[in-house]
Design an enzyme around this catalytic site. Structure first.
Site, mmCIF file in Angstrom:
data_model
loop_
_atom_site.group_PDB
_atom_site.id
_atom_site.type_symbol
_atom_site.label_atom_id
_atom_site.label_comp_id
_atom_site.label_asym_id
_atom_site.label_seq_id
_atom_site.Cartn_x
_atom_site.Cartn_y
_atom_site.Cartn_z
ATOM 1 N N GLU A 258 18.932 4.747 -5.032
ATOM 2 C CA GLU A 258 17.552 5.111 -5.362
ATOM 3 C C GLU A 258 17.351 6.595 -5.135
ATOM 4 O OE1 GLU A 258 14.271 3.158 -3.495
ATOM 5 O OE2 GLU A 258 15.046 1.136 -3.815
ATOM 6 N N GLU A 312 4.670 0.930 -11.616
ATOM 7 C CA GLU A 312 4.392 -0.448 -11.214
ATOM 8 C C GLU A 312 3.014 -0.513 -10.554
ATOM 9 O OE1 GLU A 312 8.012 -2.401 -9.413
ATOM 10 O OE2 GLU A 312 8.809 -0.375 -9.671
ATOM 11 N N LYS A 315 2.099 -2.159 -6.776
ATOM 12 C CA LYS A 315 2.759 -1.754 -5.534
ATOM 13 C C LYS A 315 1.726 -1.274 -4.525
ATOM 14 C CE LYS A 315 6.838 -0.266 -5.216
ATOM 15 N NZ LYS A 315 8.078 0.524 -5.157
ATOM 16 N N GLU A 321 3.363 5.647 -4.955
ATOM 17 C CA GLU A 321 4.174 4.434 -5.072
ATOM 18 C C GLU A 321 4.029 3.776 -6.441
ATOM 19 O OE1 GLU A 321 6.435 2.775 -3.070
ATOM 20 O OE2 GLU A 321 6.459 4.681 -2.017
#
Length: 471
Positions: A258, A312, A315, A321
């Site tokens: 990541e 997303e 989240k 985030e």
């Protein structure tokens, strides 16, 4: 000479470098179907993907795609996988053996950042990894599929300077030593999650933004290993390599599972912006695909998974985030980022003319023109491009590129010309790099050469040869 030149040029331009993948997270309620996601991945030339579970719809959609897949055993299953071999065997049978090889699963990530898991699952990790590997052996999949576990940089006790990298003492004997022994035994690699964004956000007063975004900067010397770092990413990865080396596990490779940069954040999330995200991910891809490892491991080409494929919207946490995505749910790019060597041919880092010194005492490397043409020196705004200490092979390859396809003016470094002496690779490469840099108007990204060059703010001089500031 021509065949050799073009061979070296090919190495520099599109070397057998590392590999780029993406993380496909699904904590959202507006994402496209898995089949549409696979079409998106293929259309972008992305041939590696990492998922955070073993969702049947996702794995079935990836079947026959040619995309290599890393699946995940979630943290909440670690206890069961460690306690019962039968559970580990059943999990592999249902979630891996049932799909491979039509779905090309290449690795199992056992948990994710287990050491920071609030449910305290660290004690189950290594046993779970061993049981899962035994299950792979049982189904004769162990040659195709590797076992590892993504580790956050918070597992390091020390990370600065890179040469002092070390793991947290309480994790060494119970976790890292047996884990590394397993990785070595099975021919696997350490998975690492690395986010220069977090380091910059917390220390923007001492870390240059250019250093965090792979842009030209004076570099940060490491007195412990004698190396100079020109990107925070390299420094972070070498801190992990140093920590592994301190434990005598130099032979284990590393994959960055990541890394990314948010395109939006809350007011207090310094550096979170679309421009910075585009620069970080774009320059990172360029850095990985053009070959070469880190300063400490120059031959260790890296595989890197960008985080993440989509924004997303479900989240938790700060705004950042929900804004790491490379694509919106409608499959439009959030910003332009290359994924392949072909994409790199048209890639340029669109640096704002206002960026440069972003704190940390780093000098501005692309100062705005204030209308003055005063003499050279640190107060003039002039910069020069010179060779970095990256080894003879990389420097020679970069020099060949600059004098060839780069069309730098290399006549002064030919035998008998004004800057032939001193006849050293460093001096000749510096002249060629600077010629290219000045001809492009000191454009962002023009003093990189695969990491073989950096900018300086004092006029460099090699013997009697002075490098010019303009063409």
């Amino acid at each position: 000479m021509a065949p050799l030149f073009f061979f070296l040029l090919a190495i520099f331009s599109f070397a057998d470098g590392g590999s780029i993948g993406v993380n496909y997270g699904r904590i959202a309620n507006d994402l496209p179907s898995p089949s549409k996601v696979v079409k998106l991945l293929k259309s972008q030339g992305i041939n590696r993907v990492k998922v955070y579970d073993t969702d049947p719809a996702v794995l079935k959609s990836l079947a026959g795609s040619g995309i290599k897949v890393t699946v995940d055993l979630p943290n909440e299953l670690l206890r069961a996988a460690a306690s019962k071999r039968s559970f580990a065997s059943g999990w592999v049978e249902r979630n891996v053996a049932a799909y491979h090889p039509h779905t090309q699963i290449e690795a199992i990530a056992v948990g994710n950042e287990v050491f920071v898991d609030r449910k305290n699952t660290t004690g189950f990790l290594v046993t779970a990894m061993k049981n899962l590997h035994e299950a792979l052996v049982k189904f004769n999949l162990h040659s195709d599929i590797k076992i590892s576990s993504p580790v956050a940089l918070s597992a390091l006790q020390n990370s600065y300077p890179s040469s002092s990298g070390s793991f947290r003492p309480e994790l060494i004997e119970p976790v890292f030593k047996p884990m590394f022994e397993l990785l070595r035994q099975t021919g696997s690699y350490l998975m690492v999650n690395a986010y220069p964004f977090f380091a910059y956000e917390s220390n923007s007063d001492v870390i240059s933004l250019d250093y965090a975004l792979f842009r030209e900067n004076p570099g940060v010397p490491d007195a412990g290993n004698g190396l100079r770092y020109f990107s925070l990413f390299d420094a972070q990865i070498d801190a992990v390599f140093a920590a592994m080396s301190a434990m005598k596990f130099d032979d284990i490779p590393l994959v960055v599972t990541e890394t990314g940069w948010p395109s939006k954040g809350d007011d207090n999330e310094i550096g979170a912006s679309m421009q910075n995200a585009a620069a970080y991910n774009g320059n990172l891809v360029k850095r990985i695909l053009t070959g070469g490892g880190t300063p400490l491991r120059p031959k260790a080409d890296l595989t890197v998974f960008l985080f993440a494929l989509f924004n997303e919207n479900k989240k938790d946490g700060p705004s950042s985030e929900r804004n790491y995505g490379l694509f919106y749910p409608n499959r439009e790019k959030v910003y332009n980022v290359p994924f392949t060597t072909e994409d790199l041919k048209d890639y340029r880092d669109k640096q704002s003319p206002a960026t440069g010194d972003m704190g940390g005492g780093q000098v501005r490397v692309s100062a705005p023109n204030n209308g003055s043409r005063s003499g050279s020196g640190s107060g003039s705004g002039n910069t020069w491009c010179v060779a970095s200490d990256v080894g003879k092979d990389r420097l020679q390859t970069a020099l060949d590129y600059a004098c060839g396809e780069g069309r730098a003016d290399c006549r002064p470094i030919q035998p008998g010309s004004t800057c032939y002496d001193p006849n050293t690779l460093e001096a000749h490469a510096s002249y060629a790099f600077n010629s290219y840099y000045q001809k492009t108007g000191r454009a962002a990204g023009s003093c990189y050469f695969g990491g073989a060059a950096h900018t300086v703010t004092q006029p460099p001089k090699f013997g009697k040869c002075e490098l010019p500031t303009g063409y």
